[in-house]
Enzyme design. Sequence first.
Site, mmCIF file in Angstrom:
data_model
loop_
_atom_site.group_PDB
_atom_site.id
_atom_site.type_symbol
_atom_site.label_atom_id
_atom_site.label_comp_id
_atom_site.label_asym_id
_atom_site.label_seq_id
_atom_site.Cartn_x
_atom_site.Cartn_y
_atom_site.Cartn_z
ATOM 1 N N SER A 53 0.687 -6.102 -6.277
ATOM 2 C CA SER A 53 -0.530 -5.630 -6.179
ATOM 3 C C SER A 53 -1.411 -6.236 -7.875
ATOM 4 O O SER A 53 -1.063 -7.098 -8.088
ATOM 5 C CB SER A 53 -0.876 -4.331 -5.822
ATOM 6 O OG SER A 53 -2.307 -4.005 -5.570
ATOM 7 N N ASP A 58 -1.193 -6.077 1.236
ATOM 8 C CA ASP A 58 -0.718 -5.247 -0.239
ATOM 9 C C ASP A 58 0.559 -4.936 -0.186
ATOM 10 O O ASP A 58 1.077 -4.130 0.731
ATOM 11 C CB ASP A 58 -1.541 -4.220 -0.804
ATOM 12 C CG ASP A 58 -1.497 -3.873 -2.188
ATOM 13 O OD1 ASP A 58 -0.189 -3.312 -2.361
ATOM 14 O OD2 ASP A 58 -2.512 -3.705 -2.963
#
Length: 761
Positions: free
Chosen positions: A52, A196
């Site tokens: 991320s 993610d």
Amino acid sequence: MWAAPQTSVSQDKKPKVALVLSGGGAKGIAHIPTLQMLDSLNIVPDLVVGNSMGSIVGALYAMGYSGDSIATIAKNARWDDLIGGGVSLGDVSAEEKFEFRRYLVEFNWADGNLKLGNFLLNDQNLRDFISSFTYPVYNMDNFDDLAIPYRAVATDIVNGREVILDKGSLGFAMRASMSIPGVFSPVRYKETLLVDGGLMNNFPVDIAKDMGADIIIGSDVGGGMATKEKLNSFSSLMFQAGMMTSNLKNPQNRELCDILIDHTPNLSYSTADFLRSNIIYEEGKIAVHQNLNSLIALSERLKNYEQRPHKLPVIEKQLSLDTIAYHGISENNLALVRARTNIRANTPYSITDIMDGVNRAMGTTIFSQITYNPIIYGDKLQLHLNGIERSQHQVKGSLHYDGDNGVGVIANYTGRNIIGNASRSLVTIDIADQPKFRVQHQKNFGHDRDWWWRTEAFGQKLRQKVFVGGKYADDIRYRYFNFDNQFNRNLSSLRSYVGLGLKFHNTRLRPTIDSELKDNVLQISKYRNNDTELYAHYRYNSMNDVHFAKQGAILKGYLGRSLHNNLEVISSDPTVKDVNGSTNEYTRIGLDYEKRFRLNHRSVGILGLSGHFIFEDAQSGDDLSFSELGLNSKYFLGGNSYNPGNDNFVFPGLHQGELSVTQFAKFKLGLQVNALNKVYITPHIDMASVGFGRFNEYLEDAFIPKGSWPDSTEPSILMSAGTTFSYNSILGPINFDISWVNSTDRVRFFIGIGYQFNASD
């Protein structure tokens, strides 16, 4: 103090040092002081693994950017534009600006179903940001070839598995790793979708261990499972549920670290607080200094080994493309995309040139996303443009309220290429106390697709307030219809166009109560005015936003000639003769200019100038007087929002359309202050010289007026001063204005909520 890990590392072989950076949104800014400390101690990792936001920071470091360089990038980044900024109004095609960001919700209609068409945040600016900084390694396909080998972690949301990205486009890997579900759109990858990596492994230390790391430096901003006390909102509960798998393995990953830089006790802000990035950066220094002795000890040990060089590769600033490949772009739209990108083979381009071309293509509003990737095949360089088109059929909607028009629901259908290639058809209705509709068809043509024509029918039905002497006097039923045909040429595909048009417009007035039962202030039982007008116009718009622009300018020019008109007035007073015929013809000239300029990061100056004038021909024969009886082509001043009807101009402190004039010159001065994140305060002063008769009569006294506008037909000065308080809400702009107007000596209030039914220019 750092101690040697329990591994059997030969003294002749350098231990493999890995740096692992967790996800955490804005909190990931706290990773940067760790990188700066590694640089100062001459510790160069042999592997970087990120997830991320950690994948963004880690990839930049792996490419060769120094910690100081990354700190500068983060400090100068406009996070509010990057995270959800999308394409700005300045990058939207000139012919599409009037429909851009005018609706609350958008659905794609495909396969017989409606699907949400706009995710919470748009990522086009973020993609551009990533592409601009990954350009130095565009020709590296294997992440092991970077200055520091690199891995990004993502989640295969279709099959529920962890994906480790180690090759391909570095920018793609960075973007895929931070695709928070429900916030950013997922990224297409092979036969699946990536989101993610934090869903499966937010702090991926185990990946570094599996890749043979002997010493692991972990920087964690995630924090693991939240306590019961912190799970006090719906969003916190949903976030914890989504991160459950990752949070359960977080303690094990922490234990694998030889040096754990735990930022979580020191961070004051959440994953979404990018506007607090400077504070988060400073807080990131705390945990680094708490581990300073361990880092120094590692640095001392590594002095016995040669460190890998850590710098960006030297690369030419321009690319010369051999071929350009288009993917995901239909035949209907391909010519328009080629024309807008204007990227050709065997021509040198900088990465900025390519980004500008992609943004021009995004500005057609046909695509939800366009990615680009230079790929080397042997000795050939090919640019791949990958588009994701919006549905051919879209349904949009919004709510609105204001003091002049009441409550309404706006519904829109937009169809692409329904009638011909590179075309757009729309139907918009405002279901309200004072309803409106618009039907429009527009088509681009020509080799460069900068020629276009637009046909539009617009109508509105109002209960119009009538004011006498600045005081409310009566209501009247107002009907307006306009049929407009334009033929235009873009001078700049994003900024300006010039064109010719022919329009027919009709105004009808009737009393709200039958004149036989009660007389009205206008003393009419029926009024009808038709006009056919030939015109030329020019439009320029470089504003960067629709509602709260911080920079740019608007310039409009208009020259119109009446070709034919008809006027019918039936009086409610039997002693007054009815009229039915044509008025004298006329020519209309108008110019509008507004400039916005930044004074500092929170304040924007606003300067506006307008002048609109009507030149009447001499009356002859049975001609009726346009200035006395005509209404259809006069100008209307008043209100705080633009009325999509004919020739309405904003003037705070007056009700919408309160004052009709034949001539006016207007000046505006304002200051837009961004007081808080989405809160704006805009003090303003407006002044206008207005006339009610012929131009020569107005010109004589335009700037030394003798009249007082509420109760005079002589040239007058109109003035207002006030302040607008605004909030840029999820429902659209919420505006509250308080303004004083001269002559009436009254202070008036206005409130507007949501996206209004917009004007088509």
